[in-house]
Design a protein around this motif. Structure first.
Motif, PDB file in Angstrom:
ATOM      1  N   MET A   1     -36.749  11.985  80.959  1.00 13.16           N
ATOM      2  CA  MET A   1     -35.709  12.612  81.770  1.00 13.16           C
ATOM      3  C   MET A   1     -35.179  13.859  81.064  1.00 13.16           C
ATOM      4  N   LYS A   2     -34.617  14.756  81.846  1.00 13.44           N
ATOM      5  CA  LYS A   2     -34.016  15.946  81.228  1.00 13.44           C
ATOM      6  C   LYS A   2     -32.539  15.688  80.951  1.00 13.44           C
ATOM      7  N   TYR A   3     -32.109  16.062  79.754  1.00 11.84           N
ATOM      8  CA  TYR A   3     -30.713  15.818  79.382  1.00 11.84           C
ATOM      9  C   TYR A   3     -29.977  17.116  79.095  1.00 11.84           C
ATOM     10  N   GLU A   4     -28.687  17.092  79.384  1.00  9.49           N
ATOM     11  CA  GLU A   4     -27.839  18.224  79.038  1.00  9.49           C
ATOM     12  C   GLU A   4     -26.970  17.829  77.845  1.00  9.49           C
ATOM     13  N   PRO A   5     -27.065  18.575  76.757  1.00 11.22           N
ATOM     14  CA  PRO A   5     -26.213  18.260  75.605  1.00 11.22           C
ATOM     15  C   PRO A   5     -24.773  18.701  75.868  1.00 11.22           C
ATOM     16  N   VAL A   6     -23.831  17.967  75.316  1.00  7.44           N
ATOM     17  CA  VAL A   6     -22.410  18.334  75.384  1.00  7.44           C
ATOM     18  C   VAL A   6     -21.879  18.318  73.955  1.00  7.44           C
ATOM     19  N   ILE A   7     -21.364  19.467  73.523  1.00  8.66           N
ATOM     20  CA  ILE A   7     -21.019  19.609  72.106  1.00  8.66           C
ATOM     21  C   ILE A   7     -19.586  20.122  71.939  1.00  8.66           C
ATOM     22  N   GLY A   8     -18.893  19.508  71.013  1.00  6.78           N
ATOM     23  CA  GLY A   8     -17.583  20.010  70.586  1.00  6.78           C
ATOM     24  C   GLY A   8     -17.597  20.183  69.082  1.00  6.78           C
ATOM     25  N   LEU A   9     -16.858  21.173  68.599  1.00  6.83           N
ATOM     26  CA  LEU A   9     -16.844  21.412  67.145  1.00  6.83           C
ATOM     27  C   LEU A   9     -15.439  21.262  66.582  1.00  6.83           C
ATOM     28  N   GLU A  10     -15.390  20.672  65.384  1.00 10.30           N
ATOM     29  CA  GLU A  10     -14.162  20.706  64.596  1.00 10.30           C
ATOM     30  C   GLU A  10     -14.461  21.576  63.392  1.00 10.30           C
ATOM     31  N   VAL A  11     -13.653  22.593  63.208  1.00 10.83           N
ATOM     32  CA  VAL A  11     -13.902  23.513  62.089  1.00 10.83           C
ATOM     33  C   VAL A  11     -12.736  23.437  61.106  1.00 10.83           C
ATOM     34  N   HIS A  12     -13.076  23.169  59.855  1.00 13.97           N
ATOM     35  CA  HIS A  12     -12.055  23.135  58.800  1.00 13.97           C
ATOM     36  C   HIS A  12     -12.084  24.445  58.044  1.00 13.97           C
ATOM     37  N   VAL A  13     -10.953  25.135  58.062  1.00 13.23           N
ATOM     38  CA  VAL A  13     -10.887  26.466  57.479  1.00 13.23           C
ATOM     39  C   VAL A  13      -9.882  26.465  56.331  1.00 13.23           C
ATOM     40  N   GLU A  14     -10.305  26.847  55.139  1.00 11.94           N
ATOM     41  CA  GLU A  14      -9.350  27.014  54.041  1.00 11.94           C
ATOM     42  C   GLU A  14      -8.572  28.298  54.278  1.00 11.94           C
ATOM     43  N   LEU A  15      -7.257  28.239  54.143  1.00 14.13           N
ATOM     44  CA  LEU A  15      -6.445  29.438  54.328  1.00 14.13           C
ATOM     45  C   LEU A  15      -6.254  30.107  52.966  1.00 14.13           C
ATOM     46  N   ALA A  16      -6.546  31.405  52.921  1.00 18.05           N
ATOM     47  CA  ALA A  16      -6.597  32.122  51.645  1.00 18.05           C
ATOM     48  C   ALA A  16      -5.219  32.530  51.135  1.00 18.05           C
ATOM     49  N   THR A  17      -4.358  31.544  50.918  1.00 18.39           N
ATOM     50  CA  THR A  17      -3.042  31.817  50.351  1.00 18.39           C
ATOM     51  C   THR A  17      -3.165  31.912  48.836  1.00 18.39           C
ATOM     52  N   GLU A  18      -2.081  32.376  48.189  1.00 16.55           N
ATOM     53  CA  GLU A  18      -2.067  32.418  46.726  1.00 16.55           C
ATOM     54  C   GLU A  18      -1.888  31.009  46.166  1.00 16.55           C
ATOM     55  N   SER A  19      -0.954  30.274  46.771  1.00 18.68           N
ATOM     56  CA  SER A  19      -0.617  28.951  46.248  1.00 18.68           C
ATOM     57  C   SER A  19      -0.962  27.879  47.277  1.00 18.68           C
ATOM     58  N   LYS A  20      -0.923  26.631  46.833  1.00 15.78           N
ATOM     59  CA  LYS A  20      -1.293  25.514  47.703  1.00 15.78           C
ATOM     60  C   LYS A  20      -0.282  25.317  48.830  1.00 15.78           C
ATOM     61  N   ILE A  21      -0.594  24.412  49.748  1.00 21.76           N
ATOM     62  CA  ILE A  21       0.253  24.292  50.944  1.00 21.76           C
ATOM     63  C   ILE A  21       1.596  23.625  50.673  1.00 21.76           C
ATOM     64  N   PHE A  22       1.650  22.686  49.708  1.00 17.68           N
ATOM     65  CA  PHE A  22       2.915  21.974  49.495  1.00 17.68           C
ATOM     66  C   PHE A  22       3.474  22.122  48.083  1.00 17.68           C
ATOM     67  N   CYS A  23       2.819  22.929  47.236  1.00 15.96           N
ATOM     68  CA  CYS A  23       3.332  23.146  45.879  1.00 15.96           C
ATOM     69  C   CYS A  23       2.896  24.527  45.410  1.00 15.96           C
ATOM     70  N   GLY A  24       3.359  24.921  44.224  1.00 12.93           N
ATOM     71  CA  GLY A  24       3.096  26.281  43.745  1.00 12.93           C
ATOM     72  C   GLY A  24       1.850  26.423  42.903  1.00 12.93           C
ATOM     73  N   CYS A  25       0.964  25.435  42.888  1.00 16.23           N
ATOM     74  CA  CYS A  25      -0.273  25.583  42.124  1.00 16.23           C
ATOM     75  C   CYS A  25      -1.136  26.674  42.763  1.00 16.23           C
ATOM     76  N   PRO A  26      -1.831  27.449  41.932  1.00 16.17           N
ATOM     77  CA  PRO A  26      -2.664  28.502  42.517  1.00 16.17           C
ATOM     78  C   PRO A  26      -3.876  27.917  43.237  1.00 16.17           C
ATOM     79  N   VAL A  27      -4.338  28.634  44.260  1.00 18.35           N
ATOM     80  CA  VAL A  27      -5.594  28.269  44.918  1.00 18.35           C
ATOM     81  C   VAL A  27      -6.702  28.935  44.105  1.00 18.35           C
ATOM     82  N   VAL A  28      -7.533  28.133  43.464  1.00 20.02           N
ATOM     83  CA  VAL A  28      -8.586  28.699  42.618  1.00 20.02           C
ATOM     84  C   VAL A  28      -9.950  28.463  43.254  1.00 20.02           C
TER      85      VAL A  28
END
Lengths: 98, 476
Positions: free
Chosen positions: B1-28
């Protein structure tokens, strides 16, 4: 309403607790009592009241994106039961991730 | 049989801040940095510590939300996602669950069948986990990455092929780079994908049972994993079976998906509102401030380049693919060069030089002003195209002014008819056989003779005058 034994098993598993049969029976009663107690809240009519996510009602506090000093690696690892190559050393975990 | 694919994406993106999201540690750099150099009591979950939200992480997330046409929610709520894993020191990840920061956006993608809108369900803020290395009988934990801000962008299941999913992902990466919120450096793992795929018989509406493939770190592996799932699920259904709702991993070497856990092992994350963080409020003033700072996005720039500069779709696409390149192009045009010529020189010679030397547009010594000058030297007939290529190579190396290079090296184009006529005569005299064969009808020989004369003129003859003189003497 008492919890089912399977529910106690499930909660124990999520909490990574290895319980004996006697403990399971005891906690089943205790957990059920706690849930029954909390269930009293359901008697209140909350129609038209939006859910509260947090006890603070003020505005959110944010911090500026400024870097602060981190701990030294040595200090960070001071309380670690085991460490190697400047890292925490834990029993092997494989495969599954979140 | 012929099938139609159905696709959804979840994309995880690091945000290029200087420090972390909940503390002042640098993002290295999580690939290069020594382990555990950017960790503090907050991100290592020492008892009694409290998180405070990084303002810039929220703003970067708002930028993305706005660029995707999402509604930025005036109130969003952080929640705890509970699970045990050694890379997660607190035993829970702070995320957003029921009330995310951004909702209901969309993105336009190009497909084989034309343009298509992919709906974006939501984008929410969360923290990254640490990094595990597996050694003999143990695992090592590096918490540098723990607490790095992440934005998870969830699409609706609106894509129907791996190629569409890839187009969506590539577009998203381009937008993120334009917004300056992510380097787009896939090798560093700053963008990660999860693909939800199901198939259904063509012509039917009801969604099939989907699988989720996690930890896809490149466009290639994302595309391959989706294609693999489409083929596998179609086969299962063709054989009368049922697709299991499972979470899968991707084996890069085997080029296959594999089951990580089944439905019965599905995680029970017990989300609840994070008691340590009040609801995140974004007022109109903040929203307006962020919106005012949004740059022109690739799509709008593309359309403007077509309309204002009359570029071909191909050129416009290449030039807008990177914000710095697009800005370089415009600045060169603003320095008085013709848009089409600038596009040709950039996508041809300049990109070739950049590729050879692996230098980016931000680092090159050729300023937009110098390129504009070079182009005008050609259009004014002061140097010919080949000489201009030579000069460009020289500017690329030294950063010197094009006019100065032309003067110093005596590269100016020769337009003196008498002089060129002399070159033509000497070539004709030196090659009687070729001249004879030209005159007997092999007109193609003229091009070869043209080359000989140009060589005689050390490449500097005005090609138009050269051709005229050559034809005059050959046909005369």
């Amino acid at each position: 309403m008492p919890l089912k034994l399977e529910e106690v098993d499930h909660i124990a598993k999520l909490a990574r607790l290895d319980l004996s049969a006697e403990e399971k029976a005891r906690y089943r009663v205790q957990l059920s009592d706690i849930l029954d107690h909390i269930a009293k809240l359901n008697e209140l009519d909350t129609t038209g009241i939006s859910p509260t996510a947090n006890a603070f009602q003020g505005t959110s506090a944010t911090r500026a994106d400024k870097v602060h000093k981190s701990l030294s690696t040595a200090d960070l690892l001071k309380n670690a039961p085991d460490a190697d190559k400047n890292q925490f050393k834990v029993p092997a975990v494989f495969g599954e991730k979140k | 049989m012929k099938y139609e694919p159905v696709i959804g994406l979840e994309v995880h993106v690091e945000l290029a801040t200087e420090s972390k999201i909940f503390c002042g540690c640098p993002v290295v750099d999580s690939v290069e940095a020594e382990p555990n150099i950017a960790v503090c009591p907050v991100c290592s979950a020492m008892p009694g510590t409290l998180p405070v939200v990084n303002e810039r992480a929220v703003e970067y997330a708002m930028r993305v939300g706005m660029a995707l046409g999402c509604k930025i929610e005036p109130v969003s709520i952080f929640a705890r996602k509970n699970y045990f894993y050694p890379d997660l020191p607190k035993g829970y990840q702070i995320s957003q669950f029921e009330e995310p920061l951004a909702t209901n956006g969309e993105m336009l993608i190009e497909t084989e069948d034309g343009e298509k809108v992919i709906r974006v369900l939501r984008a929410h803020l969360e923290e990254d986990a640490g990094k595990l290395t597996h050694v003999e009988g143990a695992s090592l934990v590096d918490l540098n990455r723990a607490g790095v801000p992440l934005l998870e962008i969830v699409s609706q299941p609106d894509m129907h092929s791996a190629a569409e999913a890839r187009a969506y992902a590539e577009n998203l990466r381009e937008i993120l780079r334009y917004l300056g919120v992510n380097s787009g450096d896939m090798e560093k793992g700053v963008i990660r994908f999860e693909a939800n795929t199901s198939v259904r018989p063509v012509g039917t509406e009801k969604l099939g049972i989907r699988t989720e493939v996690k930890n896809l770190n490149s466009f290639r592996s994302m595309e391959d994993a989706i294609n693999c799932e489409i083929a596998r699920q179609s086969k299962v259904l063709d054989e009368g079976g049922e697709v299991d709702q499972v979470t899968m991993g991707w084996d890069e070497e085997k080029g296959q998906t594999y089951v990580m856990r089944g439905k019965e092992d599905a995680h029970d994350y017990r989300y609840f509102p994070e008691p340590d963080l009040p609801p995140l409020k974004v007022d109109d003033a903040w929203r307006k401030r962020v919106r005012a700072d949004l740059p022109e996005l690739p799509r709008a720039k593309f359309e403007r380049f077509l309309a204002d500069f009359k570029l071909s779709e191909y050129d416009a696409k290449v030039l807008v693919s990177d914000r710095a390149i697009a800005e370089y192009f415009e600045e060169t045009v603003n320095n008085g060069a013709k848009p089409k010529a600038v596009a040709n020189w950039m996508t041809g010679e300049l990109f070739a030089l950049m590729n050879q030397t692996e230098v980016s547009i931000d680092e090159i010594k050729v300023t937009p002003k110098a390129l504009a000058e070079l182009i005008s030297l050609v259009s004014e007939g002061k140097i010919n195209k080949n000489t201009a290529k030579e000069v460009l190579g020289e500017i690329f190396k030294s950063g010197k002014n094009p006019q100065a290079i032309v003067e110093k090296k005596g590269l100016a184009q020769v337009s003196d008819t008498a002089l060129i006529s002399g070159f033509v005569s000497s070539v004709i005299n030196a090659h009687p056989d070729e001249v004879t064969s030209y005159r007997s009808g092999k007109t193609g020989v003229a091009n070869w003779l043209f080359g000989q004369v140009m060589r005689e003129a050390r490449g500097r003859a005005n090609p138009q005058i050269l051709r005229e003189e050559l034809m005059k003497q050959l046909d005369g």
